[in-house]
Motif scaffolding. Structure first.
Motif, short mmCIF file in Angstrom:
data_model
loop_
_atom_site.label_atom_id
_atom_site.label_comp_id
_atom_site.label_asym_id
_atom_site.label_seq_id
_atom_site.Cartn_x
_atom_site.Cartn_y
_atom_site.Cartn_z
N MET A 130 0.83 -1.21 0.00
CA MET A 130 0.00 0.00 0.00
C MET A 130 0.87 1.27 0.00
SD MET A 130 -3.38 0.72 0.80
CE MET A 130 -4.12 2.13 1.56
N HIS A 131 1.91 1.29 0.83
CA HIS A 131 2.64 2.55 1.06
C HIS A 131 4.03 2.61 0.42
CE1 HIS A 131 -0.54 3.71 3.77
NE2 HIS A 131 -0.40 2.58 4.43
N ASN A 132 4.70 1.47 0.30
CA ASN A 132 6.07 1.42 -0.28
C ASN A 132 6.20 0.21 -1.19
OD1 ASN A 132 7.36 3.54 1.43
ND2 ASN A 132 6.83 2.09 3.05
N PRO A 133 5.41 0.15 -2.24
CA PRO A 133 5.37 -1.10 -3.02
C PRO A 133 6.64 -1.34 -3.83
CG PRO A 133 4.09 0.61 -4.10
CD PRO A 133 4.53 1.18 -2.78
N PRO A 134 6.85 -2.61 -4.22
CA PRO A 134 7.96 -2.89 -5.13
C PRO A 134 7.83 -1.99 -6.36
CG PRO A 134 7.06 -4.93 -4.28
CD PRO A 134 6.15 -3.84 -3.82
N ALA A 135 8.95 -1.42 -6.74
CA ALA A 135 8.94 -0.34 -7.73
C ALA A 135 8.25 -0.72 -9.04
CB ALA A 135 10.38 0.10 -7.98
N ALA A 136 8.48 -1.93 -9.50
CA ALA A 136 8.04 -2.25 -10.87
C ALA A 136 6.70 -3.00 -10.93
CB ALA A 136 9.12 -3.08 -11.55
N TRP A 137 6.01 -3.15 -9.82
CA TRP A 137 4.82 -4.01 -9.82
C TRP A 137 3.59 -3.32 -10.41
CZ3 TRP A 137 4.02 -7.80 -5.18
CH2 TRP A 137 5.16 -8.62 -5.08
N SER A 138 2.89 -4.05 -11.28
CA SER A 138 1.61 -3.58 -11.81
C SER A 138 0.53 -3.73 -10.72
CB SER A 138 1.21 -4.41 -13.02
OG SER A 138 0.99 -5.75 -12.60
N ILE A 139 -0.62 -3.10 -10.97
CA ILE A 139 -1.74 -3.25 -10.03
C ILE A 139 -2.14 -4.72 -9.91
CG2 ILE A 139 -4.20 -2.69 -9.67
CD1 ILE A 139 -3.60 -0.03 -11.09
N GLU A 140 -2.15 -5.43 -11.05
CA GLU A 140 -2.54 -6.86 -11.04
C GLU A 140 -1.59 -7.67 -10.15
OE1 GLU A 140 -2.15 -5.08 -13.88
OE2 GLU A 140 -4.30 -4.84 -14.23
N ARG A 141 -0.32 -7.36 -10.29
CA ARG A 141 0.64 -8.13 -9.50
C ARG A 141 0.46 -7.85 -8.00
NH1 ARG A 141 7.02 -9.41 -10.41
NH2 ARG A 141 7.12 -10.87 -8.68
N LYS A 142 0.20 -6.61 -7.67
CA LYS A 142 -0.06 -6.28 -6.26
C LYS A 142 -1.30 -7.02 -5.77
CE LYS A 142 1.87 -1.64 -6.65
NZ LYS A 142 1.53 -0.22 -6.79
N GLN A 143 -2.35 -7.01 -6.60
CA GLN A 143 -3.58 -7.70 -6.20
C GLN A 143 -3.32 -9.19 -6.00
OE1 GLN A 143 -6.05 -6.32 -9.41
NE2 GLN A 143 -7.23 -4.96 -8.07
N GLU A 144 -2.61 -9.80 -6.94
CA GLU A 144 -2.30 -11.23 -6.82
C GLU A 144 -1.55 -11.51 -5.53
OE1 GLU A 144 -0.42 -13.26 -10.18
OE2 GLU A 144 -1.37 -11.82 -11.51
N TYR A 145 -0.60 -10.62 -5.23
CA TYR A 145 0.18 -10.80 -4.01
C TYR A 145 -0.72 -10.71 -2.77
CZ TYR A 145 3.64 -10.46 -0.37
OH TYR A 145 4.35 -10.70 0.78
N LEU A 146 -1.59 -9.72 -2.72
CA LEU A 146 -2.49 -9.55 -1.56
C LEU A 146 -3.39 -10.77 -1.39
CD1 LEU A 146 -3.52 -5.80 -2.08
CD2 LEU A 146 -1.89 -6.67 -0.40
N LEU A 147 -3.92 -11.28 -2.51
CA LEU A 147 -4.81 -12.44 -2.44
C LEU A 147 -4.05 -13.68 -1.96
CD1 LEU A 147 -6.90 -11.84 -5.69
CD2 LEU A 147 -7.58 -11.36 -3.33
N TRP A 148 -2.80 -13.78 -2.39
CA TRP A 148 -1.98 -14.90 -1.93
C TRP A 148 -1.76 -14.81 -0.41
CZ3 TRP A 148 3.18 -14.44 -0.05
CH2 TRP A 148 3.77 -15.68 0.28
N THR A 149 -1.48 -13.59 0.10
CA THR A 149 -1.29 -13.48 1.57
C THR A 149 -2.56 -13.89 2.29
OG1 THR A 149 -1.95 -11.13 1.87
CG2 THR A 149 0.38 -11.56 1.32
#
Ligand code: NDP
Ligand code: ZN
Length: 183
Positions: A130-149
């Motif tokens: 949310m606040h300091n995301p990996p620099a190159a990540w797309s929104i989809e990749r962030k969403q996939e990561y959150l769902l995995w957690t």
């Protein structure tokens, strides 16, 4: 050895081991910030007073991400701490997809302490997304990561209600925030 000395030795050990290691955010934050964040989440938001668990939080990525060995952890911090770190350490010889799948499958078998550590680690990573995301990540990749957690944390429930609530709030906030960004 008093507990403050033991904790300070763990922080010093982790800072040294991770000294050349950075997070994936745009500022490449020092890795130690993540380790102290996970330990602080356990102590402050999870009301954890178990010293071995706090030490394991500080040391949780040392074997996975540096040349630290479990023998070294056991020698300096004891069998319990080394065992807890072992429970949250992925096998880096496996492919990333396999490692992620194994985290989901194995979470329910983890000890109650390791489950709390996993939730705190995921909570900190969700906040980073949310606040300091990996620099190159797309929104989809962030969403996939959150769902995995969410799938990993589903296997860790029933150990610390306060921590689980804090995680749920953070992940729902992050998912909600991502949904507001046009793709
Ligand atoms: P990674 O495992 O590569 O990265 C996430 C890990 O990096 C975290 O668990 C955390 O682990 C660490 N980390 C370091 N800095 C940060 C930060 N600033 N914010 C958050 N985490 C940080 O990611 P995944 O492979 O899990 O990728 C996420 C999803 O995207 C997966 O579901 C995968 O399927 C998918 N994917 C998509 C790709 C694409 O191009 N669209 C490519 C590859 C995967 P720790 O705390 O242990 O250091
Ligand atoms: Zn971590």
């Amino acid at each position: 050895m008093n507990k403050h000395v033991r904790l300070l030795r763990a922080v010093t050990f982790a800072a040294e081991k991770h000294k050349d290691h950075r997070r994936k955010d745009v500022n490449a934050s020092p890795y130690i910030n993540h380790l102290t964040a996970v330990a602080s989440v356990l102590a402050e938001e999870g009301a954890v007073t178990d010293e071995d668990l706090i030490l394991a939080a500080i040391l949780h990525d040392s074997v996975e991400d540096t040349e630290t060995t479990f023998e070294e952890l056991e020698e300096h911090f004891g069998k319990t701490v080394a065992g807890l770190v072992g429970e949250v350490t992925d096998d880096n010889t496996l492919k990333k997809e396999v490692r992620k799948q194994l985290q989901e499958e194995r979470a329910p078998q983890a000890s109650p302490r390791a489950k709390q550590l996993k939730i705190a680690d995921k909570l900190c990573n969700v906040r980073d997304i949310m606040h300091n995301p990996p620099a190159a990540w797309s929104i989809e990749r962030k969403q996939e990561y959150l769902l995995w957690t969410q799938r990993v944390v589903a296997g860790c429930r029933g150990v610390n209600g306060q921590l689980e609530k804090a995680y749920d709030e953070a992940v729902n906030q992050a998912l909600g925030f991502l949904r507001t960004i046009p793709t």
